[in-house]
Motif scaffolding. Structure first.
Motif, mmCIF file in Angstrom:
data_model
loop_
_atom_site.group_PDB
_atom_site.id
_atom_site.type_symbol
_atom_site.label_atom_id
_atom_site.label_comp_id
_atom_site.label_asym_id
_atom_site.label_seq_id
_atom_site.Cartn_x
_atom_site.Cartn_y
_atom_site.Cartn_z
ATOM 1 N N MET A 152 0.840 -1.204 0.000
ATOM 2 C CA MET A 152 0.000 0.000 0.000
ATOM 3 C C MET A 152 0.875 1.254 0.000
ATOM 4 N N GLY A 155 2.444 2.240 -3.261
ATOM 5 C CA GLY A 155 1.470 2.898 -4.129
ATOM 6 C C GLY A 155 1.505 4.398 -3.934
ATOM 7 N N ALA A 156 1.646 4.823 -2.664
ATOM 8 C CA ALA A 156 1.687 6.256 -2.359
ATOM 9 C C ALA A 156 2.999 6.875 -2.820
ATOM 10 N N ASP A 159 3.482 4.837 -7.401
ATOM 11 C CA ASP A 159 2.349 4.825 -8.332
ATOM 12 C C ASP A 159 1.660 6.188 -8.386
ATOM 13 N N SER A 160 1.504 6.802 -7.194
ATOM 14 C CA SER A 160 0.818 8.097 -7.166
ATOM 15 C C SER A 160 1.650 9.160 -7.884
ATOM 16 N N SER A 211 -8.969 3.453 4.988
ATOM 17 C CA SER A 211 -7.803 2.618 4.676
ATOM 18 C C SER A 211 -7.129 2.106 5.936
ATOM 19 N N VAL A 320 -6.000 9.614 -7.439
ATOM 20 C CA VAL A 320 -4.696 9.311 -6.841
ATOM 21 C C VAL A 320 -4.723 9.606 -5.346
ATOM 22 N N SER A 322 -6.897 8.626 -3.204
ATOM 23 C CA SER A 322 -7.175 7.417 -2.416
ATOM 24 C C SER A 322 -5.926 6.553 -2.297
ATOM 25 N N THR A 323 -5.113 6.474 -3.379
ATOM 26 C CA THR A 323 -3.865 5.690 -3.332
ATOM 27 C C THR A 323 -2.921 6.281 -2.291
ATOM 28 N N LYS A 326 -4.258 5.579 1.261
ATOM 29 C CA LYS A 326 -3.989 4.186 1.662
ATOM 30 C C LYS A 326 -2.536 4.047 2.066
#
Length: 610
Positions: A152, A155-156, A159-160, A211, A320, A322-323, A326
């Motif tokens: 998770m 991702g922050a 990915d974000s 989250s 993004v 929400s990512t 989380k």
């Protein structure tokens, strides 16, 4: 309050991004790739202008108005729309493909590196944490952090950023192109940005809260699974299958509900945002038709197409959030663990070898957060080579005392001296090197017999030394009968061995360590009569020249002890040799008589008397 939450979120996020720093080169390549990708979006939209214009005049020249090309590359300047538009589309697609590859591949390398770094940091940190941390946290939640929360978090962190850069630059490039084409119409579109900002901000808080709950419930799922796997024999022998099924279903159901709640938040939020964006688009189309002026059909189609490309990246930018939320919820639990104080080690003394004289003076101890004293004013001396036995009812403090000697817990009152030096003054690694510990609960690893005996600091021991230790622990016979001998795998926690065999491997490990201080905490409790007789003979030999502290329920195993300490409610109520304590006819004598009345030790006693 909201401001302080934002500050702490920013603090957590910036700390998280520090883990990306070692990968800044790969990260830079990835960002360049996303910039290339973003630049192609307005290009593809704008090419429609030439396509629509080419419908009415396919022989028109694309670059006729560029004097520099007429002079230096006349073939390009005279390229007709009929040839130029398809060629440009292919070139733009190749350019976009290059950007997409560089961006996605290198951000994945950064992301996987970050997952590995965080997992290693968490695992290494676990190895340094004090005992009390494991007493207060269940294993399922600790495992869930390393497996689930870390993914998770990445991702922050990666990915974000990928979405922010790629979609953010796409929005910027599109807006710049739209401003250049018709700045008045574009300013009308900007009016919706505050509405989008407000929606993103309010939803972010919900995502973060939800989250955090999801990650906690995931820990519960892992915990129930872990317990059922480790305790599968108890589950089956006591018919606990239905209870465990229900427990797992409840934990899983709770996790599902929390996940669905988050999906519902996203499911309401995305269409609401799209409605706002498309309403703006509807207004824009109305204005385009109303104020078309002298713009060509190609100009208008290109403008509407470029404006139509905006909702997707704007929506992805809003999602993004929400990512990131989380990731921040996961990062909080990870940094919470990483910020835990490691096992305190203020000791500086290092001794190559000690004689093993153990002295306990006025020792008092209570567990952190508890007022009741587990040990109260304990004092005794064990000279090198002596055997001191601790006996008493369960809960009398025997194991606690054994745990204080290698400093698994810290005592505040009294002293524990080894060779005249307080255990607090030894460096932890050095102190534990001088102590061999065998407990009732044997821990074996899913590895070979040899690697289980020669574990940790003993890993360099020769096969001959391992075989000698196994022989002294009366384990050699059953090891040599195994399919691969010392290379046989023992299964998770020695599941392929009997209780007595596991115990003998643990004793062999302690013997191989050859430490001056030996602590046997119920070490012979899992052995059958035959094995115990062998072990007693081995221990008699091994204890020569070593200070041995024995905790035992079976009193016949400690009859040869130089000193027996009888404990009750954290205090020493009697002390002396076996014969002296029997003669006193007190607490020890009653314990001794009770064991014989129950008939638990008759066989051993008759062998001993013989």
């Amino acid at each position: 309050m909201a401001n302080s939450t934002q500050q702490s979120s920013l603090k957590v996020y910036l700390r998280l991004l520090r883990y990306v720093v070692p990968y800044w080169g790969l990260f830079a390549i990835s960002l360049c790739g996303f910039l290339i990708f973003a630049s192609t979006q307005p290009m593809l939209g704008y090419i429609l202008k030439y396509f629509v214009d080419g419908l009415s005049n396919p022989d028109a020249s694309l670059f006729a108005g560029v004097p520099w090309l007429l002079e230096h590359a006349p073939w390009l300047a005279h390229l007709k729309l009929l040839q130029a538009v398809p060629l440009l589309i292919i070139l733009i697609a190749l350019w976009q493909g290059l950007g997409s590859f560089l961006g996605n591949y290198y951000i994945a390398k950064v992301s996987m590196g970050l997952v590995q770094d965080l997992r290693i940091a968490l695992f290494n940190n676990l190895l340094m944490l004090p005992n009390r941390y494991f007493d207060n946290h269940n294993s399922g939640h600790l495992i869930s952090r390393i497996t689930y929360n870390v993914t998770m978090v990445t991702g922050a962190a990666t990915d974000s950023i990928k979405v922010v850069v790629r979609e953010g630059m796409t929005v910027i490039f599109l807006f710049v192109t739209l401003l250049w084409m018709n700045w008045k119409l574009t300013l009308v579109m900007l009016a919706i940005l505050p509405v989008i900002g407000l929606m993103v901000s309010s939803t972010s808080k919900k995502f973060r809260k939800q989250s955090r709950k999801i990650q906690a419930s995931m820990g519960d799922v892992t915990h129930v699974t872990s317990e059922s796997i480790h305790g599968y024999r108890v589950v089956r022998s006591f018919g606990g299958e239905d209870y465990e099924r229900k427990r797992f279903f409840d934990a899983s159901e709770e996790n599902k509900k929390k996940q669905l709640k988050m999906v519902r938040t996203g499911a309401v939020y995305t269409p609401s945002l799209q409605l706002v964006i498309y309403s703006a688009m509807a207004v824009l189309m109305f204005l385009v038709l109303l104020l078309r002026g002298d713009a060509s059909a190609g100009d208008l189609v290109a403008y509407i197409t470029l404006a139509g490309l905006l909702p997707k990246p704007i929506r992805q930018l809003s999602e993004v959030s929400s990512t990131i939320q989380k990731g921040l919820a996961g990062a909080e639990t990870i940094f919470e663990q990483l910020d835990e104080e490691p096992e305190v080690d203020r000791g500086t003394q290092v001794r190559e070898r000690i004689s093993g004289r153990l002295e306990v003076k006025n020792l008092c101890f209570s567990y952190p957060g508890a007022e009741k004293l587990v040990l109260n004013n304990i004092s005794f001396i064990a000279e090198p080579g002596q055997m001191v036995a601790l006996v008493g009812r369960s809960g009398s403090g025997k194991s606690t005392l054994a745990n204080l000697i290698p400093r698994f817990y810290h005592h505040d009152q009294g002293q524990i001296l080894i060779d005249g030096l307080d255990v607090e003054d030894y460096s932890l690694r050095n102190l534990r090197r001088h102590i061999a510990l065998v407990t009732q609960h044997v821990t074996l690893f899913n590895d070979s017999v040899r690697n289980n005996i020669a574990y940790g600091d003993l890993a360099d021991a020769s096969l001959e030394a391992v075989q000698r230790a196994a022989a002294d622990a009366y384990a050699a016979e059953f090891i040599e009968n195994m399919p691969q001998g010392y290379d046989t795998l023992v299964g998770e926690n020695g599941v392929l061995l009997s209780g007595g065999q596991r115990q003998r491997l643990a004793i062999a490990r302690a013997l191989l360590k050859d430490a001056p201080v030996l602590i046997l905490d119920e070490a012979t409790s899992a052995l059958d009569t035959e094995s115990e007789r062998h072990i007693q003979a081995a221990l008699d030999q091994v204890m020569q020249g070593r200070t041995t502290l024995v905790i035992a329920h079976r009193l016949t195993t400690i009859e040869k002890a130089d000193l027996i300490l009888v404990m009750d409610q954290g205090q020493i109520v009697e002390r002396g040799s076996h014969a002296e304590l029997l003669a006193k006819n007190g607490y020890y004598a009653r314990l001794h008589a009770k064991q014989f009345e129950d008939g638990a030790e008759v066989a051993i006693s008759s062998e001993h008397d013989a």
